[in-house]
Motif scaffolding. Structure first.
Motif, mmCIF file in Angstrom:
data_model
loop_
_atom_site.group_PDB
_atom_site.id
_atom_site.type_symbol
_atom_site.label_atom_id
_atom_site.label_comp_id
_atom_site.label_asym_id
_atom_site.label_seq_id
_atom_site.Cartn_x
_atom_site.Cartn_y
_atom_site.Cartn_z
ATOM 1 N N LEU A 122 0.829 -1.207 0.000
ATOM 2 C CA LEU A 122 0.000 0.000 0.000
ATOM 3 C C LEU A 122 0.867 1.261 0.000
ATOM 4 N N SER A 123 1.857 1.309 0.889
ATOM 5 C CA SER A 123 2.721 2.494 0.938
ATOM 6 C C SER A 123 3.536 2.619 -0.347
ATOM 7 N N ASP A 124 3.868 1.483 -0.980
ATOM 8 C CA ASP A 124 4.590 1.501 -2.249
ATOM 9 C C ASP A 124 3.732 2.137 -3.353
ATOM 10 N N LYS A 125 2.456 1.743 -3.411
ATOM 11 C CA LYS A 125 1.542 2.311 -4.426
ATOM 12 C C LYS A 125 1.425 3.827 -4.267
ATOM 13 N N ILE A 126 1.256 4.268 -3.023
ATOM 14 C CA ILE A 126 1.093 5.703 -2.752
ATOM 15 C C ILE A 126 2.398 6.447 -3.041
ATOM 16 N N GLY A 127 3.544 5.845 -2.637
ATOM 17 C CA GLY A 127 4.848 6.463 -2.889
ATOM 18 C C GLY A 127 5.159 6.566 -4.368
ATOM 19 N N ARG A 128 4.834 5.518 -5.140
ATOM 20 C CA ARG A 128 5.076 5.542 -6.589
ATOM 21 C C ARG A 128 4.225 6.626 -7.262
ATOM 22 N N ALA A 129 2.963 6.734 -6.827
ATOM 23 C CA ALA A 129 2.074 7.759 -7.389
ATOM 24 C C ALA A 129 2.646 9.150 -7.125
ATOM 25 N N TYR A 130 3.130 9.361 -5.900
ATOM 26 C CA TYR A 130 3.734 10.644 -5.528
ATOM 27 C C TYR A 130 4.979 10.918 -6.395
ATOM 28 N N GLY A 131 5.819 9.893 -6.575
ATOM 29 C CA GLY A 131 7.034 10.037 -7.374
ATOM 30 C C GLY A 131 6.730 10.364 -8.827
ATOM 31 N N MET A 132 5.764 9.650 -9.407
ATOM 32 C CA MET A 132 5.393 9.891 -10.804
ATOM 33 C C MET A 132 4.863 11.314 -10.986
ATOM 34 N N LEU A 133 3.969 11.732 -10.099
ATOM 35 C CA LEU A 133 3.389 13.071 -10.210
ATOM 36 C C LEU A 133 4.438 14.163 -9.985
ATOM 37 N N SER A 134 5.439 13.862 -9.171
ATOM 38 C CA SER A 134 6.477 14.851 -8.844
ATOM 39 C C SER A 134 7.496 15.049 -9.955
ATOM 40 N N TYR A 135 7.690 14.008 -10.794
ATOM 41 C CA TYR A 135 8.811 14.084 -11.740
ATOM 42 C C TYR A 135 8.456 13.847 -13.209
ATOM 43 N N ALA A 136 7.333 13.246 -13.501
ATOM 44 C CA ALA A 136 7.000 12.955 -14.908
ATOM 45 C C ALA A 136 6.795 14.253 -15.695
ATOM 46 N N THR A 137 7.086 14.216 -16.979
ATOM 47 C CA THR A 137 6.978 15.420 -17.814
ATOM 48 C C THR A 137 5.791 15.378 -18.775
ATOM 49 N N MET A 138 5.093 14.235 -18.841
ATOM 50 C CA MET A 138 3.887 14.138 -19.681
ATOM 51 C C MET A 138 2.871 13.223 -19.003
ATOM 52 N N PHE A 139 1.615 13.640 -19.019
ATOM 53 C CA PHE A 139 0.519 12.846 -18.442
ATOM 54 C C PHE A 139 -0.739 13.026 -19.263
ATOM 55 N N ASP A 140 -1.380 11.926 -19.677
ATOM 56 C CA ASP A 140 -2.734 12.078 -20.199
ATOM 57 C C ASP A 140 -3.698 12.085 -19.003
ATOM 58 N N SER A 141 -4.961 12.439 -19.251
ATOM 59 C CA SER A 141 -5.936 12.585 -18.160
ATOM 60 C C SER A 141 -6.084 11.308 -17.348
ATOM 61 N N LYS A 142 -6.199 10.187 -18.053
ATOM 62 C CA LYS A 142 -6.488 8.925 -17.374
ATOM 63 C C LYS A 142 -5.385 8.552 -16.382
ATOM 64 N N GLU A 143 -4.118 8.636 -16.826
ATOM 65 C CA GLU A 143 -2.999 8.272 -15.954
ATOM 66 C C GLU A 143 -2.861 9.258 -14.795
ATOM 67 N N ALA A 144 -3.018 10.538 -15.102
ATOM 68 C CA ALA A 144 -2.900 11.553 -14.045
ATOM 69 C C ALA A 144 -3.971 11.346 -12.972
ATOM 70 N N PHE A 145 -5.212 11.116 -13.395
ATOM 71 C CA PHE A 145 -6.300 10.891 -12.441
ATOM 72 C C PHE A 145 -6.034 9.661 -11.580
ATOM 73 N N ALA A 146 -5.482 8.605 -12.188
ATOM 74 C CA ALA A 146 -5.209 7.371 -11.436
ATOM 75 C C ALA A 146 -4.186 7.620 -10.326
ATOM 76 N N HIS A 147 -3.134 8.391 -10.623
ATOM 77 C CA HIS A 147 -2.111 8.683 -9.614
ATOM 78 C C HIS A 147 -2.656 9.628 -8.528
ATOM 79 N N ILE A 148 -3.406 10.648 -8.943
ATOM 80 C CA ILE A 148 -3.981 11.581 -7.962
ATOM 81 C C ILE A 148 -4.944 10.835 -7.044
ATOM 82 N N SER A 149 -5.665 9.869 -7.604
ATOM 83 C CA SER A 149 -6.599 9.060 -6.814
ATOM 84 C C SER A 149 -5.880 8.346 -5.669
ATOM 85 N N LEU A 150 -4.708 7.774 -5.967
ATOM 86 C CA LEU A 150 -3.944 7.067 -4.932
ATOM 87 C C LEU A 150 -3.421 8.041 -3.879
#
Length: 378
Positions: free
Chosen positions: A265-293
């Motif tokens: 569980l903490s891994d899923k939340i940490g990965r979502a935080y990492g992706m949102l913090s550093y990724a340079t491109m996001f479509d709506s679906k992927e962004a919403f999935a990470h924000i949801s976590l």
């Protein structure tokens, strides 16, 4: 009257979850459909008839006490992006955004109340509140309905109730709905069972923008399907009961994940935080999935206070029309994906990383969420 730019600068409390218990039930909405007596429904009316009805109805809607200093605009006078922003904010429907002349939206200053003139019906009124507050939304809308009924003659039949363009709205003309955030039920693969049980008792499950739309960010809209033969009180009570039960199942699923698989569980939340913090491109679906976590993590104590409200704000601001309004120009999908990621990185800069573990004190009294899903008999 309020300008469009002012409306955008001041999001409603329900859009940011301010001062509300909205961890699972994000918003509650009541919608009423009304038509004027002896006049053609908008879909059958001529352009001249729609304009005539708008000129009759709009001043009476604007004159409502609750609409003082509100927003009122004919849809044909708004740009396509502006109309889509109103759809993304749930202030008008996708159907109304496609309408031409003779259609208008009137929204109160706090954006809790939105009246659509010449949508599918002559008048579609809706009230939205944060959290599970169907009765608060109903009370506010009831006052508006009563006020307008003193000024306008609504089409009503003693047997069928309020007459509407679509037969499914006959009777009360009321749709009650709740927007729920159900990531744990999705991750533990219980969502199918829950939604099947909801459908069995005559409630509809839809995506984030209603009928015909998909679920983004583990968000689901649950509403009544029938309006004929049931009182408004019956409809609200039944939906309230089912939503409360789904909320319990989601809460228990979160606690069970924390108890059985805390590291995952903490891994899923940490990965979502990492992706949102550093990724340079996001479509709506992927962004919403990470924000949801992230949002689920905030509700469970992985972040400091206020992060859940930031998540709700991000979900609103990264939608396509909001991005283009922010950029001040039309954007192609690639450009939107880049700006979306840029906004998300900026919002997360001020956030501390999630905790790697949290206590499970609250799970002691929780029952297993795989229990009885027969909402009809509970």
């Amino acid at each position: 009257m309020m300008r469009f730019a002012t409306l955008m600068k001041h999001p409603a409390d329900w859009m940011t979850g301010k001062n509300a218990n909205n961890e699972v039930v994000i918003t509650s909405r009541i919608r009423l459909a009304r038509n004027l007596n002896d006049l053609s429904f908008p879909g059958w009316a001529t352009k001249a008839q729609r304009i005539e009805l708008l000129e009759l109805m709009r001043p009476k809607v604007e004159a409502l006490k609750v609409m003082k200093n509100g927003f009122s605009h004919e849809l044909s006078e708004l740009e396509a992006i502006q109309k889509q922003v109103l759809v993304e904010r749930h202030l008008i429907s996708r159907e109304q955004a496609a309408r031409g002349q003779g259609s208008a939206a009137v929204v109160d200053r706090g954006q809790r109340l939105s009246l659509m003139i010449n949508e599918e019906d002559h008048l579609r009124m809706q009230s939205i509140r944060a959290g599970l507050d169907l009765r608060g939304a109903h009370k506010l809308l009831g006052k508006v309905d009563d006020e307008l009924e003193q000024e306008l003659e609504f089409a009503f039949d003693s047997e069928l109730g309020y007459l509407t363009a679509c037969p499914t709205n006959l009777g009360t003309g009321m749709r009650a709905s709740a927007m729920l955030h159900l990531p744990a039920l999705v991750l533990t693969e219980q969502i199918g069972q829950v939604l099947q049980a909801v459908n069995k008792i005559g409630l509809a499950v839809r995506g984030i923008f209603g009928e015909g739309t998909e679920s983004l960010g583990h968000l689901f809209q649950i509403s009544n399907q029938s309006t004929l033969g049931e009182s408004e009180e019956d409809i609200i009570s039944r939906l309230e009961r089912v939503v409360n039960q789904i909320q319990t199942h989601e809460t228990n699923a979160r606690l069970k994940m924390l108890e059985d698989e805390p590291n995952q569980l903490s891994d899923k939340i940490g990965r979502a935080y990492g992706m949102l913090s550093y990724a340079t491109m996001f479509d709506s679906k992927e962004a919403f999935a990470h924000i949801s976590l992230l949002r689920m993590g905030a509700a469970m104590g992985y972040f400091s206070d206020g992060v859940m409200q930031i998540c709700d704000s991000m979900m609103m601001d990264i939608q396509p029309a909001h991005l283009q309004l922010h950029a001040g120009t039309e954007l192609d999908p690639n450009q939107r994906d880049q700006i979306r990621a840029e906004i998300l990185r900026g919002r997360l800069q001020s956030l501390d990383a999630p905790a790697t573990s949290i206590s499970n004190d609250h799970s002691a009294g929780g029952e297993d969420s795989t229990g009885n899903l027969n909402f009809e008999n509970e």
